[in-house]
Design an enzyme around this catalytic site. Sequence first.
Site, PDB file in Angstrom:
ATOM      1  N   GLY B  45      -3.034 -24.022   3.935  1.00 29.32           N
ATOM      2  CA  GLY B  45      -4.077 -24.528   4.818  1.00 29.32           C
ATOM      3  C   GLY B  45      -3.667 -24.838   6.241  1.00 29.32           C
ATOM      4  N   ASP B  75      -1.513 -20.578  -3.724  1.00 27.03           N
ATOM      5  CA  ASP B  75      -1.334 -19.396  -4.581  1.00 27.03           C
ATOM      6  C   ASP B  75       0.134 -19.111  -4.883  1.00 27.03           C
ATOM      7  OD1 ASP B  75      -4.166 -18.634  -4.674  1.00 27.03           O
ATOM      8  OD2 ASP B  75      -3.914 -18.213  -2.537  1.00 27.03           O
ATOM      9  N   HIS B  96      -8.550 -12.511   1.572  1.00 27.23           N
ATOM     10  CA  HIS B  96      -9.930 -12.271   1.155  1.00 27.23           C
ATOM     11  C   HIS B  96     -10.552 -11.277   2.127  1.00 27.23           C
ATOM     12  CE1 HIS B  96     -10.697 -16.062  -1.527  1.00 27.23           C
ATOM     13  NE2 HIS B  96      -9.470 -15.626  -1.649  1.00 27.23           N
ATOM     14  N   ASP B 119      -2.317   8.797   0.856  1.00 26.67           N
ATOM     15  CA  ASP B 119      -1.129   8.615   1.706  1.00 26.67           C
ATOM     16  C   ASP B 119      -0.351   7.347   1.330  1.00 26.67           C
ATOM     17  OD1 ASP B 119      -1.411  10.910   3.258  1.00 26.67           O
ATOM     18  OD2 ASP B 119      -2.599   9.916   4.814  1.00 26.67           O
TER      19      ASP B 119
END
Lengths: 231, 231, 231, 231
Positions: B45, B75, B96, B119
């Site tokens: 954050g 995470d 996101h 690719d």
Amino acid sequence: MLEQLKEEVFQANLELPKHGLVKFTWGNVSAIDRESGLFVIKPSGVSYDVMKASDMVVVDLDGNVVEGEMRPSSDTATHAVLYKHYSEIGGIVHTHSTWATIWAQAGLDVPVMGTTHADTFYGAVPCARFLNQDEVDRGYEAETGRVIIETFEQRGIDVMAVPAVLLHGHAPFTWGKDAKSAVVNSVVLEEVCKMNLYARQLNNFAKELPQGILDKHYLRKHGKDAYYGQK
Amino acid sequence: MLEQLKEEVFQANLELPKHGLVKFTWGNVSAIDRESGLFVIKPSGVSYDVMKASDMVVVDLDGNVVEGEMRPSSDTATHAVLYKHYSEIGGIVHTHSTWATIWAQAGLDVPVMGTTHADTFYGAVPCARFLNQDEVDRGYEAETGRVIIETFEQRGIDVMAVPAVLLHGHAPFTWGKDAKSAVVNSVVLEEVCKMNLYARQLNNFAKELPQGILDKHYLRKHGKDAYYGQK
Amino acid sequence: MLEQLKEEVFQANLELPKHGLVKFTWGNVSAIDRESGLFVIKPSGVSYDVMKASDMVVVDLDGNVVEGEMRPSSDTATHAVLYKHYSEIGGIVHTHSTWATIWAQAGLDVPVMGTTHADTFYGAVPCARFLNQDEVDRGYEAETGRVIIETFEQRGIDVMAVPAVLLHGHAPFTWGKDAKSAVVNSVVLEEVCKMNLYARQLNNFAKELPQGILDKHYLRKHGKDAYYGQK
Amino acid sequence: MLEQLKEEVFQANLELPKHGLVKFTWGNVSAIDRESGLFVIKPSGVSYDVMKASDMVVVDLDGNVVEGEMRPSSDTATHAVLYKHYSEIGGIVHTHSTWATIWAQAGLDVPVMGTTHADTFYGAVPCARFLNQDEVDRGYEAETGRVIIETFEQRGIDVMAVPAVLLHGHAPFTWGKDAKSAVVNSVVLEEVCKMNLYARQLNNFAKELPQGILDKHYLRKHGKDAYYGQK
């Protein structure tokens, strides 16, 4: 060697990120000097941030490097095949620009749905077929050039009146009398692909532009009776 | 401690807003030092505007903070599980980003519809299933990592050949040999997700890329016979 | 001659790329001096980067150049016809802005689906028909102006209450009491066209704005009882 | 008078164009000083380029101007009604941001389709009904506030857990504990509206986020057990 052409090709390459047509090192611009039969092309995989005019690579029409420290674009053979076959072409651009690539992935020709298209392309922009396995094995990049030529010849399209093609599952190539005009054609193709996709979504029965208006718009900008722009 | 890796992770985190992949403090990048078995990750954050390299947090493979004043990304446990299971992974990115998140919300694998995809990703990018309530209760972030592993193992996908996953209802994770290449994979995934959505809308019957062209494009950029870029 | 008007028209032209309404030299703005019956318009095909206020061209209501070294916009005759017919119009803008052009290519009127529309346009923005071959041959640009007038007269639309039109297969024209307000109307039209396309896609049965709310929003910004903005 | 609050409201208003949520003078932010019962709001129709902190207008909860040379936002009465009814609200934002307005024009609630939504909004964002003619006549802006309250009360939604609403045919309002958080909520709503529209287009049968994952994501960022961000 060909210092002015290198500068032109360098500047034209820088136009690609400026117009939002490429990410990272994707995309390449080349231009040819018809007198010497040599063309100048972006080096492969070099970042636009650090690239210099002197990094441009000089290549002959068989794709052999004539001058330059770096490897030329991996798509060099496609450029070479097009320059060899079409003496009118002075500059070539390849990008994976978003909206043109979407049409290429959809495997569809871009129909003439408006005057934005007609101002630059005198008819639908064709989508060339997938290469077959033999062609991929034989030489992917050169065969890509041959499939472009096949597309224009089989359909009888004038390569300078419709200076763009989509490769099915791949992306667009555009060209012009020089590198700069080839870049302009890439920008217009991108915009037209965006507009036409949404116009078709908004109205599945949207009509193509009547031939008379297509003629009017194309011919007021191109050819001997053009009256757009300054004399 | 790991000052150079901190700088790399810091710079890679700054690439996220630069490429339009994150808003506010969304998103996080980490990279691992395999010798010490420690990885460096963005603090939770903290705004990209004020973040410094020295704010990066050093964490062990069980997710314990080893050095740093700040809490690591919420995470972190997902990163730890992936680093522990896959020794080839050097850097991980979570965002996101709009278009990849759209596919994640749709709960669909991203099929190979073009060479832009080929690719970078040697096959469809899988969408992992929703976590069940037990998994959410047991430890949401660590279980997210385990569902990613389950997805690649059940489907037999090589995690370095397809260095990306979508989490159903959530968003993408990408990885690579280091933080920088993991960010590149996030950028490519985002672009491919945009292109493929529209290509499918434009032509519901659009074909996936033939295997031979997928092989060609992937292998001209990856592996021992690659010829894209400079030597 | 008309130096202040030239400056206004010049500045209004620069607003077009600033608002993302044009690429290259596409688009043109003009404004009229009703006292002399002369209007000032952008020169044809001149880049916004190098254009100067003194490059603006002064034209009479028959489209004859009165002052200026350069050719006026190729759309000058359309502007002239509109100024001649509608004495209320003080400024006119033509662009190929993406979303308005999409509606033009779809050949559809833009319905009033929200208050963003109602704040500026007091009713649906009409889409004028294709020109027929006779009209194209007779004088494409002047006839374009006549088809706009036909559209507003046949439908009984007040040209200042709905200061915009789409030309089927072409693009929008907007106008206003001066060049600046005509540009504002182009920006609003573009945004409304984007919103309405997606709102219709999201809900095929989306309702048009009730008349009472349309009245409220339009009239709180326009006319004698307006209370939006400063006195 | 309330100089610090004026500065906060001024800065929050400047965030709107920075985040691409407004064009021209569209949009307004306010914040309240609960001690004095007065709130500060943007003046009506003033350009963000020239606006100063001292231009902010101080208003009481009946919408009367208490201090300021300029007219307050034409939407002031909506803000007043919300502040009066909900003592938890500290700041309010109104914009016509593109994607949220699209959902408002479609007349649909924004369902929870992903964790991007769940991180900020603890449930679907409701779309309030059209105002009826009586309400428009009685006082459009105040009645807009009352319809918002009606929506949350009839559906039993906690106004701070879902700090946003769409007004059918109009646009969004968001709020928060202060002006800054209300702006953040506008940015998130805009992004979620874009993602959800496309996710639904990509997969008509896309599932809403399971309740357990919604709980997890919302509660790891909000409430006493939150562990996102720094202590």
